[in-house]
Design a protein around this motif. Sequence first.
Motif, PDB file in Angstrom:
ATOM      1  N   PHE A 126       0.833  -1.200   0.000  1.00 32.72           N
ATOM      2  CA  PHE A 126       0.000   0.000   0.000  1.00 32.72           C
ATOM      3  C   PHE A 126       0.871   1.254   0.000  1.00 32.72           C
ATOM      4  CE2 PHE A 126      -2.252   3.228   2.713  1.00 32.72           C
ATOM      5  CZ  PHE A 126      -3.163   3.635   1.751  1.00 32.72           C
ATOM      6  N   ALA A 127       1.771   1.349   0.930  1.00 31.80           N
ATOM      7  CA  ALA A 127       2.702   2.470   1.024  1.00 31.80           C
ATOM      8  C   ALA A 127       3.979   1.943   1.669  1.00 31.80           C
ATOM      9  CB  ALA A 127       2.100   3.595   1.853  1.00 31.80           C
ATOM     10  N   VAL A 128       5.111   2.307   1.106  1.00 30.79           N
ATOM     11  CA  VAL A 128       6.395   1.790   1.567  1.00 30.79           C
ATOM     12  C   VAL A 128       6.576   1.995   3.071  1.00 30.79           C
ATOM     13  CG1 VAL A 128       8.905   2.049   1.347  1.00 30.79           C
ATOM     14  CG2 VAL A 128       7.467   2.106  -0.687  1.00 30.79           C
ATOM     15  N   GLN A 129       6.154   3.141   3.583  1.00 30.76           N
ATOM     16  CA  GLN A 129       6.369   3.415   5.005  1.00 30.76           C
ATOM     17  C   GLN A 129       5.578   2.472   5.914  1.00 30.76           C
ATOM     18  OE1 GLN A 129       4.695   5.620   2.975  1.00 30.76           O
ATOM     19  NE2 GLN A 129       3.207   6.816   4.124  1.00 30.76           N
ATOM     20  N   GLU A 138     -18.084  -7.740   1.574  1.00 33.90           N
ATOM     21  CA  GLU A 138     -18.090  -9.016   0.874  1.00 33.90           C
ATOM     22  C   GLU A 138     -19.241  -9.022  -0.110  1.00 33.90           C
ATOM     23  OE1 GLU A 138     -16.810 -13.406   2.487  1.00 33.90           O
ATOM     24  OE2 GLU A 138     -17.849 -12.041   3.819  1.00 33.90           O
ATOM     25  N   ALA A 139     -18.947  -9.438  -1.347  1.00 32.58           N
ATOM     26  CA  ALA A 139     -19.974  -9.532  -2.378  1.00 32.58           C
ATOM     27  C   ALA A 139     -19.698 -10.770  -3.220  1.00 32.58           C
ATOM     28  CB  ALA A 139     -19.982  -8.287  -3.250  1.00 32.58           C
ATOM     29  N   GLY A 140     -20.695 -11.585  -3.368  1.00 29.84           N
ATOM     30  CA  GLY A 140     -20.533 -12.788  -4.173  1.00 29.84           C
ATOM     31  C   GLY A 140     -19.439 -13.706  -3.672  1.00 29.84           C
ATOM     32  N   GLY A 141     -19.218 -13.711  -2.370  1.00 32.73           N
ATOM     33  CA  GLY A 141     -18.203 -14.579  -1.791  1.00 32.73           C
ATOM     34  C   GLY A 141     -16.790 -14.016  -1.861  1.00 32.73           C
ATOM     35  N   SER A 142     -16.616 -12.841  -2.456  1.00 31.07           N
ATOM     36  CA  SER A 142     -15.299 -12.221  -2.558  1.00 31.07           C
ATOM     37  C   SER A 142     -15.157 -11.080  -1.564  1.00 31.07           C
ATOM     38  CB  SER A 142     -15.070 -11.668  -3.964  1.00 31.07           C
ATOM     39  OG  SER A 142     -15.049 -12.711  -4.899  1.00 31.07           O
ATOM     40  N   LEU A 143     -13.988 -10.965  -1.005  1.00 29.13           N
ATOM     41  CA  LEU A 143     -13.685  -9.904  -0.062  1.00 29.13           C
ATOM     42  C   LEU A 143     -13.178  -8.694  -0.834  1.00 29.13           C
ATOM     43  CD1 LEU A 143     -13.588  -9.342   2.987  1.00 29.13           C
ATOM     44  CD2 LEU A 143     -11.262 -10.211   2.993  1.00 29.13           C
ATOM     45  N   TYR A 144     -13.735  -7.516  -0.552  1.00 31.28           N
ATOM     46  CA  TYR A 144     -13.344  -6.269  -1.203  1.00 31.28           C
ATOM     47  C   TYR A 144     -12.776  -5.349  -0.136  1.00 31.28           C
ATOM     48  CZ  TYR A 144     -13.646  -2.156  -4.240  1.00 31.28           C
ATOM     49  OH  TYR A 144     -13.350  -1.047  -4.994  1.00 31.28           O
ATOM     50  N   LEU A 145     -11.520  -4.925  -0.306  1.00 34.45           N
ATOM     51  CA  LEU A 145     -10.838  -4.118   0.699  1.00 34.45           C
ATOM     52  C   LEU A 145     -10.326  -2.818   0.108  1.00 34.45           C
ATOM     53  CD1 LEU A 145      -8.528  -6.825   2.345  1.00 34.45           C
ATOM     54  CD2 LEU A 145     -10.667  -5.946   3.242  1.00 34.45           C
ATOM     55  N   THR A 146     -10.419  -1.761   0.902  1.00 35.21           N
ATOM     56  CA  THR A 146      -9.759  -0.510   0.557  1.00 35.21           C
ATOM     57  C   THR A 146      -8.976  -0.042   1.776  1.00 35.21           C
ATOM     58  OG1 THR A 146     -11.632   0.895   1.214  1.00 35.21           O
ATOM     59  CG2 THR A 146     -11.549   0.186  -1.097  1.00 35.21           C
ATOM     60  N   ALA A 147      -7.924   0.723   1.499  1.00 34.12           N
ATOM     61  CA  ALA A 147      -7.089   1.270   2.567  1.00 34.12           C
ATOM     62  C   ALA A 147      -6.925   2.762   2.347  1.00 34.12           C
ATOM     63  CB  ALA A 147      -5.722   0.595   2.576  1.00 34.12           C
ATOM     64  N   SER A 148      -6.880   3.494   3.446  1.00 32.20           N
ATOM     65  CA  SER A 148      -6.643   4.932   3.342  1.00 32.20           C
ATOM     66  C   SER A 148      -5.883   5.409   4.572  1.00 32.20           C
ATOM     67  CB  SER A 148      -7.948   5.706   3.188  1.00 32.20           C
ATOM     68  OG  SER A 148      -8.781   5.527   4.305  1.00 32.20           O
ATOM     69  N   HIS A 149      -5.119   6.469   4.359  1.00 31.27           N
ATOM     70  CA  HIS A 149      -4.425   7.115   5.465  1.00 31.27           C
ATOM     71  C   HIS A 149      -5.481   7.788   6.341  1.00 31.27           C
ATOM     72  CE1 HIS A 149      -0.715   6.561   3.220  1.00 31.27           C
ATOM     73  NE2 HIS A 149      -1.371   6.975   2.161  1.00 31.27           N
ATOM     74  N   ASP A 150      -5.163   7.983   7.575  1.00 25.99           N
ATOM     75  CA  ASP A 150      -6.090   8.649   8.498  1.00 25.99           C
ATOM     76  C   ASP A 150      -5.953  10.158   8.360  1.00 25.99           C
ATOM     77  OD1 ASP A 150      -8.042   8.814  10.530  1.00 25.99           O
ATOM     78  OD2 ASP A 150      -6.491   9.041  12.051  1.00 25.99           O
ATOM     79  N   ASP A 151      -6.192  10.624   7.134  1.00 23.88           N
ATOM     80  CA  ASP A 151      -6.100  12.050   6.854  1.00 23.88           C
ATOM     81  C   ASP A 151      -7.428  12.726   7.145  1.00 23.88           C
ATOM     82  OD1 ASP A 151      -3.522  11.658   5.909  1.00 23.88           O
ATOM     83  OD2 ASP A 151      -4.187  11.373   3.841  1.00 23.88           O
ATOM     84  N   ARG A 152      -7.357  14.015   7.325  1.00 19.43           N
ATOM     85  CA  ARG A 152      -8.567  14.809   7.496  1.00 19.43           C
ATOM     86  C   ARG A 152      -9.339  14.808   6.178  1.00 19.43           C
ATOM     87  NH1 ARG A 152      -9.245  21.088   8.037  1.00 19.43           N
ATOM     88  NH2 ARG A 152     -11.352  21.076   8.852  1.00 19.43           N
TER      89      ARG A 152
END
Length: 189
Positions: free
Chosen positions: A36-39, A78-92
């Motif tokens: 996602f991010a090197v750090q 989860e949709a149709g048996g598949s896991l859907y993930l998103t990631a985001s920084h805890d920005d304002r």
Amino acid sequence: MFRSLFGKKKDLPSVNTDGVTIKDAVVGDVFTLNGFAVQYDDSYFIIEELNKFTSKAGDWQELLGGENDHKLWLSCSEAGGSLYLTASHDDRPVGLSNIGLTDDDLIQLDEEQSIDNYVEVDDSRYYYRTSVEATFFKDGKGNGEGCYVWDFVSEDESSVLTIDKWEGMPFHVRFSEVISPESVTLYKQ
């Protein structure tokens, strides 16, 4: 903190079992996220918050992981048996005007509900996917609080633009990246 207890990342014993995913997480569990991010590649995020949303379009959860000053949000559905993930920084979050939209624009998008509609932000198109009234459960508990959510997906489907509206609050705009479920490792407490 977690790393200092267990040494380097490769020394942390995996206690995952077959079929355990980030959807099985609880507050206090630990996860890692690669790519996602090197750090963050060597970070162990302790789950500090796990909130749930329900709606006619489906249910999802958001969890906040923290390691020292680093905070990261994961959203899981989860949709149709598949896991859907998103990631985001805890920005304002940013406001609607920062992406060139108005309240009336969102009303029109909601009424039309057309996946041909899009929003252009920094030369990238985000296509309308859904707008729905949702109920938010802080820590997955209580009676819940209502909000309205609009989701848009980038042309290449690698990022998501989410707009939410809570009673008495301004619109909040957040960007997140779609991540592979295989990039997340969950360590149960």
